[in-house]
Motif scaffolding. Structure first.
Motif, PDB file in Angstrom:
ATOM      1  N   PHE A 150      52.441  56.646  27.417  1.00  0.00           N
ATOM      2  CA  PHE A 150      51.003  56.084  28.343  1.00  0.00           C
ATOM      3  C   PHE A 150      51.349  54.523  28.166  1.00  0.00           C
ATOM      4  N   ALA A 151      51.124  53.864  26.770  1.00  0.00           N
ATOM      5  CA  ALA A 151      51.250  52.550  26.732  1.00  0.00           C
ATOM      6  C   ALA A 151      52.404  51.345  27.368  1.00  0.00           C
ATOM      7  N   GLU A 152      53.535  52.044  27.260  1.00  0.00           N
ATOM      8  CA  GLU A 152      55.115  51.766  28.021  1.00  0.00           C
ATOM      9  C   GLU A 152      54.612  51.902  30.021  1.00  0.00           C
ATOM     10  N   ASN A 153      53.991  53.028  30.209  1.00  0.00           N
ATOM     11  CA  ASN A 153      53.591  52.897  31.825  1.00  0.00           C
ATOM     12  C   ASN A 153      52.728  51.513  32.179  1.00  0.00           C
ATOM     13  N   THR A 154      51.504  51.343  31.487  1.00  0.00           N
ATOM     14  CA  THR A 154      50.332  50.778  31.433  1.00  0.00           C
ATOM     15  C   THR A 154      51.600  48.146  31.895  1.00  0.00           C
ATOM     16  N   ARG A 155      52.240  48.711  30.197  1.00  0.00           N
ATOM     17  CA  ARG A 155      52.574  47.631  30.239  1.00  0.00           C
ATOM     18  C   ARG A 155      53.504  47.286  31.395  1.00  0.00           C
ATOM     19  N   LYS A 156      54.295  48.107  31.922  1.00  0.00           N
ATOM     20  CA  LYS A 156      54.904  47.611  33.341  1.00  0.00           C
ATOM     21  C   LYS A 156      54.541  47.800  34.429  1.00  0.00           C
ATOM     22  N   ARG A 157      53.687  48.576  34.713  1.00  0.00           N
ATOM     23  CA  ARG A 157      53.007  48.437  35.785  1.00  0.00           C
ATOM     24  C   ARG A 157      52.388  46.824  35.962  1.00  0.00           C
ATOM     25  N   GLU A 158      51.440  46.218  35.002  1.00  0.00           N
ATOM     26  CA  GLU A 158      50.768  45.047  35.315  1.00  0.00           C
ATOM     27  C   GLU A 158      52.220  44.625  35.502  1.00  0.00           C
ATOM     28  N   LEU A 159      53.942  44.137  34.293  1.00  0.00           N
ATOM     29  CA  LEU A 159      54.686  43.600  34.988  1.00  0.00           C
ATOM     30  C   LEU A 159      54.685  43.431  36.500  1.00  0.00           C
ATOM     31  N   CYS A 160      54.925  45.032  36.814  1.00  0.00           N
ATOM     32  CA  CYS A 160      55.796  45.189  38.300  1.00  0.00           C
ATOM     33  C   CYS A 160      54.883  44.760  39.048  1.00  0.00           C
ATOM     34  N   LEU A 161      53.051  44.465  39.209  1.00  0.00           N
ATOM     35  CA  LEU A 161      52.336  43.679  40.033  1.00  0.00           C
ATOM     36  C   LEU A 161      52.760  42.316  40.025  1.00  0.00           C
ATOM     37  N   PRO A 202      48.285  32.507  48.883  1.00  0.00           N
ATOM     38  CA  PRO A 202      47.675  31.018  48.644  1.00  0.00           C
ATOM     39  C   PRO A 202      47.577  30.788  47.154  1.00  0.00           C
ATOM     40  N   ALA A 203      48.586  29.469  47.266  1.00  0.00           N
ATOM     41  CA  ALA A 203      49.075  29.129  45.684  1.00  0.00           C
ATOM     42  C   ALA A 203      47.753  28.824  44.343  1.00  0.00           C
ATOM     43  N   ASP A 204      46.764  28.640  44.738  1.00  0.00           N
ATOM     44  CA  ASP A 204      45.477  28.960  44.044  1.00  0.00           C
ATOM     45  C   ASP A 204      44.368  30.456  44.112  1.00  0.00           C
ATOM     46  N   ALA A 205      45.280  31.779  44.095  1.00  0.00           N
ATOM     47  CA  ALA A 205      44.872  32.792  44.488  1.00  0.00           C
ATOM     48  C   ALA A 205      45.025  33.622  42.717  1.00  0.00           C
ATOM     49  N   ASN A 206      43.685  33.905  42.079  1.00  0.00           N
ATOM     50  CA  ASN A 206      43.995  33.983  40.670  1.00  0.00           C
ATOM     51  C   ASN A 206      44.386  35.906  40.321  1.00  0.00           C
ATOM     52  N   LEU A 207      46.169  35.377  40.353  1.00  0.00           N
ATOM     53  CA  LEU A 207      46.329  36.536  39.969  1.00  0.00           C
ATOM     54  C   LEU A 207      45.884  37.852  38.721  1.00  0.00           C
ATOM     55  N   ASP A 208      45.426  36.020  37.724  1.00  0.00           N
ATOM     56  CA  ASP A 208      45.383  37.305  36.330  1.00  0.00           C
ATOM     57  C   ASP A 208      43.756  38.477  36.985  1.00  0.00           C
ATOM     58  N   SER A 209      43.202  37.737  37.383  1.00  0.00           N
ATOM     59  CA  SER A 209      41.901  38.804  37.815  1.00  0.00           C
ATOM     60  C   SER A 209      42.509  39.741  38.916  1.00  0.00           C
ATOM     61  N   CYS A 210      42.909  39.598  39.855  1.00  0.00           N
ATOM     62  CA  CYS A 210      43.064  41.086  40.771  1.00  0.00           C
ATOM     63  C   CYS A 210      43.987  41.689  40.347  1.00  0.00           C
ATOM     64  N   ILE A 211      44.759  41.482  38.716  1.00  0.00           N
ATOM     65  CA  ILE A 211      45.280  42.825  38.590  1.00  0.00           C
ATOM     66  C   ILE A 211      44.939  43.344  37.489  1.00  0.00           C
ATOM     67  N   VAL A 212      43.625  43.323  36.435  1.00  0.00           N
ATOM     68  CA  VAL A 212      43.445  43.472  36.097  1.00  0.00           C
ATOM     69  C   VAL A 212      42.178  44.342  36.425  1.00  0.00           C
ATOM     70  N   MET A 213      41.219  43.408  38.160  1.00  0.00           N
ATOM     71  CA  MET A 213      41.403  44.634  38.553  1.00  0.00           C
ATOM     72  C   MET A 213      41.672  45.785  39.438  1.00  0.00           C
ATOM     73  N   THR A 214      42.811  45.216  39.905  1.00  0.00           N
ATOM     74  CA  THR A 214      43.553  46.231  40.314  1.00  0.00           C
ATOM     75  C   THR A 214      43.805  47.780  39.202  1.00  0.00           C
ATOM     76  N   LEU A 215      44.809  47.427  38.760  1.00  0.00           N
ATOM     77  CA  LEU A 215      44.410  48.642  37.365  1.00  0.00           C
ATOM     78  C   LEU A 215      42.956  49.000  37.169  1.00  0.00           C
ATOM     79  N   ALA A 216      42.000  48.545  37.129  1.00  0.00           N
ATOM     80  CA  ALA A 216      40.403  49.474  36.279  1.00  0.00           C
ATOM     81  C   ALA A 216      40.921  50.026  37.568  1.00  0.00           C
ATOM     82  N   MET A 217      40.410  49.786  39.202  1.00  0.00           N
ATOM     83  CA  MET A 217      40.396  50.911  40.152  1.00  0.00           C
ATOM     84  C   MET A 217      40.850  51.561  39.806  1.00  0.00           C
TER      85      MET A 217
END
Length: 218
Positions: A130-141, A155-170
């Motif tokens: 489970f932990a490896e899956n979560t870590r690697k999904r984040e890396l892939c995204l 866009p260069a100013d897009a906030n990727l960190d926020s997008c990644i956190v929200m996507t994994l939570a969703m």
């Protein structure tokens, strides 16, 4: 080998119904139509059987999607638009339907989820997967999104960190919904999530030009 696979599949099916703890060795042997001698020829003990069920049926749930993501990245990232790569190389591999096809069984997601949860509490192997899956999904995204920035599809100013956190939570939210209602189409939910995610990344006003993955496609 045929006897071993039959016992493994039978045990997994029984575990889905009652969990790891509430199924006896004798019940597994009886349901599999096997003998005690045949069982202990294939497995050293009940614990050995459980670990092999985890390896055969639970481990692939976590690892196969990552393998698919890596395959898409290696084979298609050069020519594929970032938006298409986002679907093919991140969302699509995680559909439960893909796991059911691998397992060769029609599995109720609720039963499977509860077995995963029990497995994480009782077996270090499942918690590790489970932990490896979560870590690697984040890396892939992150890799896909950063590639989108490099290609100027995001866009260069897009906030990727926020997008990644929200996507994994969703995604976690979709799994929770599917536990409540197994009829929920997770592919439909993922496609909606991907659409909204892309809008957030490129901005509502710029969404049209980026619709097919880049400004040149407008």
């Amino acid at each position: 080998m045929k006897t071993e696979q039959n016992i493994l599949q039978t045990a997994f099916r029984l575990f889905l119904g009652k969990g790891f703890s509430d199924i006896s060795t004798n019940e597994i042997i009886r349901e599999a139509g096997a003998t005690k001698g045949g069982f202990y020829y294939c497995f050293k003990s009940r614990e050995d059987l459980v670990l092999k069920v985890i390896d055969r049926y639970l481990k692939p749930y976590y690892l196969c999607p990552i393998e698919r993501m890596e395959q898409v990245w290696e084979n298609k990232r050069v020519d594929m638009s970032t938006r298409t790569l986002l679907w093919e190389g991140f969302f699509a591999p995680q559909r439960f339907k893909a796991y059911q096809e691998y397992a060769g069984m029609d599995i109720a997601f609720r039963d499977f989820y509860f077995l995963l949860y029990e497995g994480m509490k009782k077996y270090e192997e499942v918690e590790h997967y489970f932990a490896e899956n979560t870590r690697k999904r984040e890396l892939c995204l992150r890799r896909i999104l950063e590639r989108g920035k490099e290609r100027k599809e995001i866009p260069a100013d897009a906030n990727l960190d926020s997008c990644i956190v929200m996507t994994l939570a969703m995604q976690d939210g979709i799994l929770a919904l599917k536990v409540l209602d197994d009829k929920i189409d997770d592919e439909e939910k993922y496609r909606y999530m991907e659409k909204q995610m892309w809008k957030d990344l490129v901005g509502q006003e710029a969404y049209g030009p980026y619709l097919d993955g880049g400004v040149e496609s407008a």
